[in-house]
Write a protein that holds these residues in place. Structure first.
Motif, short mmCIF file in Angstrom:
data_model
loop_
_atom_site.label_atom_id
_atom_site.label_comp_id
_atom_site.label_asym_id
_atom_site.label_seq_id
_atom_site.Cartn_x
_atom_site.Cartn_y
_atom_site.Cartn_z
N VAL A 1 0.53 -1.44 -0.39
CA VAL A 1 -0.16 -0.12 -0.68
C VAL A 1 0.94 0.91 0.46
CG1 VAL A 1 -0.46 0.13 2.62
CG2 VAL A 1 -2.16 1.13 1.21
N ARG A 2 0.10 2.19 -0.89
CA ARG A 2 0.89 3.45 -0.19
C ARG A 2 0.34 4.41 -0.55
NH1 ARG A 2 4.46 5.38 -6.04
NH2 ARG A 2 3.07 7.76 -5.79
N ASP A 3 -0.16 5.37 -0.04
CA ASP A 3 -1.60 6.45 0.22
C ASP A 3 -2.58 6.06 0.36
OD1 ASP A 3 1.35 8.96 0.34
OD2 ASP A 3 1.24 8.56 -1.93
N LYS B 1 -3.37 3.21 -1.17
CA LYS B 1 -3.84 2.93 -2.67
C LYS B 1 -2.86 1.70 -2.90
CE LYS B 1 -5.19 3.55 -7.19
NZ LYS B 1 -6.97 3.95 -7.51
N THR B 2 -3.80 0.49 -2.75
CA THR B 2 -2.96 -0.99 -3.18
C THR B 2 -2.31 -1.36 -4.50
OG1 THR B 2 -5.16 -1.86 -2.12
CG2 THR B 2 -4.15 -3.49 -3.24
N ILE B 3 -1.20 -1.73 -4.01
CA ILE B 3 0.27 -1.94 -5.21
C ILE B 3 0.34 -3.33 -4.93
CG2 ILE B 3 2.69 -1.46 -5.45
CD1 ILE B 3 1.99 1.07 -4.27
N HIS C 1 -6.04 -4.73 -10.96
CA HIS C 1 -6.09 -4.04 -11.84
C HIS C 1 -8.40 -3.02 -12.32
CE1 HIS C 1 -5.61 -0.99 -15.06
NE2 HIS C 1 -6.25 -1.35 -16.02
N GLY D 1 -9.73 -1.47 -9.20
CA GLY D 1 -8.56 0.16 -9.47
C GLY D 1 -6.97 -0.13 -8.14
N ALA D 2 -6.95 -1.27 -8.16
CA ALA D 2 -5.81 -1.24 -7.75
C ALA D 2 -4.34 -0.98 -8.69
CB ALA D 2 -4.86 -3.13 -6.59
N GLN D 3 -3.16 -0.38 -8.17
CA GLN D 3 -1.90 -0.30 -9.06
C GLN D 3 -1.50 -1.84 -9.08
OE1 GLN D 3 -0.93 2.98 -9.90
NE2 GLN D 3 -2.71 3.99 -9.12
#
Length: 170
Positions: free
Chosen positions: A67-69, A71-73, A103, A106-108
């Motif tokens: 996770v970053r900010d 948002k899932t990666i 994707h 909504g994940a990166q």
């Protein structure tokens, strides 16, 4: 004189994964992101005191999640010694399905692809992977040309003190 070496199947991707792991530790230390490697599943066949015998099993997931900010990666790391293209058979069906599904939600989602003989690493977004994957399923090309990486993907390098600063492109 350039020295050549052979890596076993078990060690493929080890160099790239080590660079990613060091970078992820740097991201955690600086509070930028928390991204972790998913351990490879192991099937234990025998446990005799200090000695454990077993084998790695086929993973059901991709290499990394985090996770970053808020948002899932989610991504996987792949290497190829091919200079002209990245073979899609380097990706298993379940890995593609996970990357694509996350994707769409909504994940990166992406691949980090290392062209080992060129000493280059590129970030291949899930959306671009999807185009080539679907084309291959419909009888098209079974690889992504190197030129696509050069023209449509970000080249990932060491930057701002990070070993392999891939979040710069996410």
């Amino acid at each position: 004189m350039r020295k050549t070496y052979s890596r076993s199947h078990a060690n493929r991707g080890a160099v790239l994964e080590r660079l990613i792991d060091m970078t992820n530790q740097q991201y955690r230390n600086k509070g930028v992101a928390d991204i972790r490697k998913i351990p490879t599943p192991v099937q234990i066949t025998k446990h005799n005191g200090r000695t454990v015998t077993g084998y790695t099993t086929k993973g059901e997931w991709v290499d990394y999640v985090g996770v970053r900010d808020g948002k899932t990666i989610v991504f996987d790391a792949k290497e190829t010694s091919n200079r002209t293209s990245f073979p899609l058979d380097n990706i298993s069906e379940h890995q593609y399905e996970i990357l694509n599904s996350w994707h769409e939600k909504g994940a990166q989602s992406f691949l980090l692809v290392s062209f080992t003989k060129l000493d280059e690493v590129y970030l291949l977004p899930a959306k671009l992977l999807q185009l080539y994957w679907e084309d291959a399923r419909n009888g098209g090309r079974k690889s992504i040309p190197y030129v696509v990486f050069v023209t449509e993907c970000d080249l990932i390098k060491s930057d701002k003190g990070y070993v392999l600063h891939y979040l710069k492109s996410v």
